[in-house]
Write an enzyme that holds these catalytic residues in place. Structure first.
Site, PDB file in Angstrom:
ATOM      1  N   PHE A  57      51.048  47.212   8.083  1.00 10.51           N
ATOM      2  CA  PHE A  57      50.512  46.158   8.946  1.00 10.51           C
ATOM      3  C   PHE A  57      49.005  46.314   9.146  1.00 10.51           C
ATOM      4  O   PHE A  57      48.288  45.327   9.288  1.00 10.51           O
ATOM      5  CB  PHE A  57      51.240  46.174  10.299  1.00 10.51           C
ATOM      6  CG  PHE A  57      50.890  45.019  11.186  1.00 10.51           C
ATOM      7  CD1 PHE A  57      51.518  43.800  11.027  1.00 10.51           C
ATOM      8  CD2 PHE A  57      49.927  45.150  12.173  1.00 10.51           C
ATOM      9  CE1 PHE A  57      51.187  42.716  11.842  1.00 10.51           C
ATOM     10  CE2 PHE A  57      49.595  44.086  12.991  1.00 10.51           C
ATOM     11  CZ  PHE A  57      50.225  42.855  12.828  1.00 10.51           C
ATOM     12  N   VAL A  79      54.155  51.139   1.759  1.00  7.56           N
ATOM     13  CA  VAL A  79      55.583  51.201   1.473  1.00  7.56           C
ATOM     14  C   VAL A  79      56.322  50.604   2.662  1.00  7.56           C
ATOM     15  O   VAL A  79      56.199  51.095   3.782  1.00  7.56           O
ATOM     16  CB  VAL A  79      56.049  52.654   1.246  1.00  7.56           C
ATOM     17  CG1 VAL A  79      57.537  52.698   0.924  1.00  7.56           C
ATOM     18  CG2 VAL A  79      55.230  53.328   0.145  1.00  7.56           C
ATOM     19  N   ILE A  80      57.076  49.526   2.398  1.00  4.64           N
ATOM     20  CA  ILE A  80      57.869  48.877   3.437  1.00  4.64           C
ATOM     21  C   ILE A  80      59.311  48.870   2.952  1.00  4.64           C
ATOM     22  O   ILE A  80      59.617  48.285   1.911  1.00  4.64           O
ATOM     23  CB  ILE A  80      57.392  47.436   3.705  1.00  4.64           C
ATOM     24  CG1 ILE A  80      55.863  47.398   3.946  1.00  4.64           C
ATOM     25  CG2 ILE A  80      58.140  46.851   4.903  1.00  4.64           C
ATOM     26  CD1 ILE A  80      55.279  46.006   3.970  1.00  4.64           C
ATOM     27  N   VAL A  81      60.189  49.550   3.695  1.00  7.07           N
ATOM     28  CA  VAL A  81      61.593  49.650   3.314  1.00  7.07           C
ATOM     29  C   VAL A  81      62.415  48.788   4.265  1.00  7.07           C
ATOM     30  O   VAL A  81      62.277  48.887   5.486  1.00  7.07           O
ATOM     31  CB  VAL A  81      62.076  51.116   3.333  1.00  7.07           C
ATOM     32  CG1 VAL A  81      63.558  51.196   2.972  1.00  7.07           C
ATOM     33  CG2 VAL A  81      61.255  51.969   2.375  1.00  7.07           C
ATOM     34  N   GLY A  84      67.661  47.202   9.127  1.00  7.92           N
ATOM     35  CA  GLY A  84      68.686  46.301   9.616  1.00  7.92           C
ATOM     36  C   GLY A  84      68.172  45.205  10.531  1.00  7.92           C
ATOM     37  O   GLY A  84      68.956  44.476  11.126  1.00  7.92           O
ATOM     38  N   HIS A  87      62.234  43.068  11.084  1.00  8.37           N
ATOM     39  CA  HIS A  87      60.938  43.751  11.024  1.00  8.37           C
ATOM     40  C   HIS A  87      60.371  43.771   9.604  1.00  8.37           C
ATOM     41  O   HIS A  87      59.174  43.542   9.404  1.00  8.37           O
ATOM     42  CB  HIS A  87      61.111  45.191  11.546  1.00  8.37           C
ATOM     43  CG  HIS A  87      59.867  46.015  11.532  1.00  8.37           C
ATOM     44  ND1 HIS A  87      58.866  45.838  12.464  1.00  8.37           N
ATOM     45  CD2 HIS A  87      59.455  47.016  10.720  1.00  8.37           C
ATOM     46  CE1 HIS A  87      57.894  46.699  12.211  1.00  8.37           C
ATOM     47  NE2 HIS A  87      58.221  47.428  11.165  1.00  8.37           N
ATOM     48  N   PHE A 112      46.849  44.842  -5.110  1.00  8.78           N
ATOM     49  CA  PHE A 112      48.018  44.832  -4.232  1.00  8.78           C
ATOM     50  C   PHE A 112      49.039  45.852  -4.705  1.00  8.78           C
ATOM     51  O   PHE A 112      49.710  45.662  -5.713  1.00  8.78           O
ATOM     52  CB  PHE A 112      48.634  43.429  -4.211  1.00  8.78           C
ATOM     53  CG  PHE A 112      49.717  43.264  -3.188  1.00  8.78           C
ATOM     54  CD1 PHE A 112      49.392  43.047  -1.861  1.00  8.78           C
ATOM     55  CD2 PHE A 112      51.046  43.339  -3.545  1.00  8.78           C
ATOM     56  CE1 PHE A 112      50.382  42.887  -0.900  1.00  8.78           C
ATOM     57  CE2 PHE A 112      52.052  43.179  -2.590  1.00  8.78           C
ATOM     58  CZ  PHE A 112      51.717  42.956  -1.272  1.00  8.78           C
ATOM     59  N   ARG A 126      58.988  53.583  -8.661  1.00  6.36           N
ATOM     60  CA  ARG A 126      57.776  52.798  -8.899  1.00  6.36           C
ATOM     61  C   ARG A 126      56.497  53.546  -8.538  1.00  6.36           C
ATOM     62  O   ARG A 126      55.401  53.011  -8.702  1.00  6.36           O
ATOM     63  CB  ARG A 126      57.850  51.498  -8.096  1.00  6.36           C
ATOM     64  CG  ARG A 126      58.912  50.555  -8.602  1.00  6.36           C
ATOM     65  CD  ARG A 126      59.162  49.411  -7.617  1.00  6.36           C
ATOM     66  NE  ARG A 126      60.095  48.438  -8.147  1.00  6.36           N
ATOM     67  CZ  ARG A 126      61.416  48.567  -8.151  1.00  6.36           C
ATOM     68  NH1 ARG A 126      61.983  49.660  -7.654  1.00  6.36           N
ATOM     69  NH2 ARG A 126      62.188  47.625  -8.643  1.00  6.36           N
TER      70      ARG A 126
END
Length: 156
Positions: A57, A79-81, A84, A87, A112, A126
């Site tokens: 963010f 890194v965005i995982v 549930g 978010h 990016f 990756r």
């Protein structure tokens, strides 16, 4: 270690300053992304500066500050995982939209390298680590360098 269909770029970064701006979440993956970006930038001859932010963010505001401070390009790594809750979608959209706005507002490229993942295993695959199929940090750095060179040519 390029993905299927990705371009192979070899760019002379001599005289360019490139900022790596990276989030701190998911250390193994983010460290792999940073190492890949550093390898590509060092091979190009670019000058590298590095900034760490708490999470994805915060990437856009730090990227803008680095470009305003004189960097020719930024490599944004995060890194965005998926979890549930919604978010994931909000942070992914904010990082993507914010980094796009930074590039357009500054007229400077933002590579990016923000991974949006269903699980950490996808990130390991990756991150340019031993055994990884892709090196998204290097790819983001190469894209930033290639775009910086293109923009210098257009403006010359």
């Amino acid at each position: 270690m390029s993905g299927h269909g990705s371009p192979t770029l070899s760019i002379d970064g001599t005289g360019l300053t490139v900022a790596i701006v990276a989030g701190l979440w998911h250390t193994e993956i983010s460290d792999g992304l940073i190492a890949g970006a550093r390898r590509a930038l060092e091979a190009s001859g670019a000058t590298i500066v590095e900034y760490r932010v708490p999470g994805s963010f915060e990437l856009p505001v730090a990227a803008k500050a680095a470009l305003d401070a004189g960097a020719d390009a930024v490599v944004a790594l995060g890194v965005i995982v998926r979890g549930g809750t919604p978010h994931f979608e909000y942070v992914s959209a904010a990082a993507t939209d914010g980094l796009t706005r930074v590039a357009l507002d500054t007229g400077k490229p933002v590579g990016f390298g923000v991974l949006t993942l269903d699980n950490e295993e996808q990130g390991i695959d990756r991150a340019g680590l031993p055994g990884s199929k892709e090196d998204k940090g290097a790819e983001a750095a190469e894209a930033a360098l290639a775009t910086a060179r293109l923009l210098h040519g257009i403006r010359a």
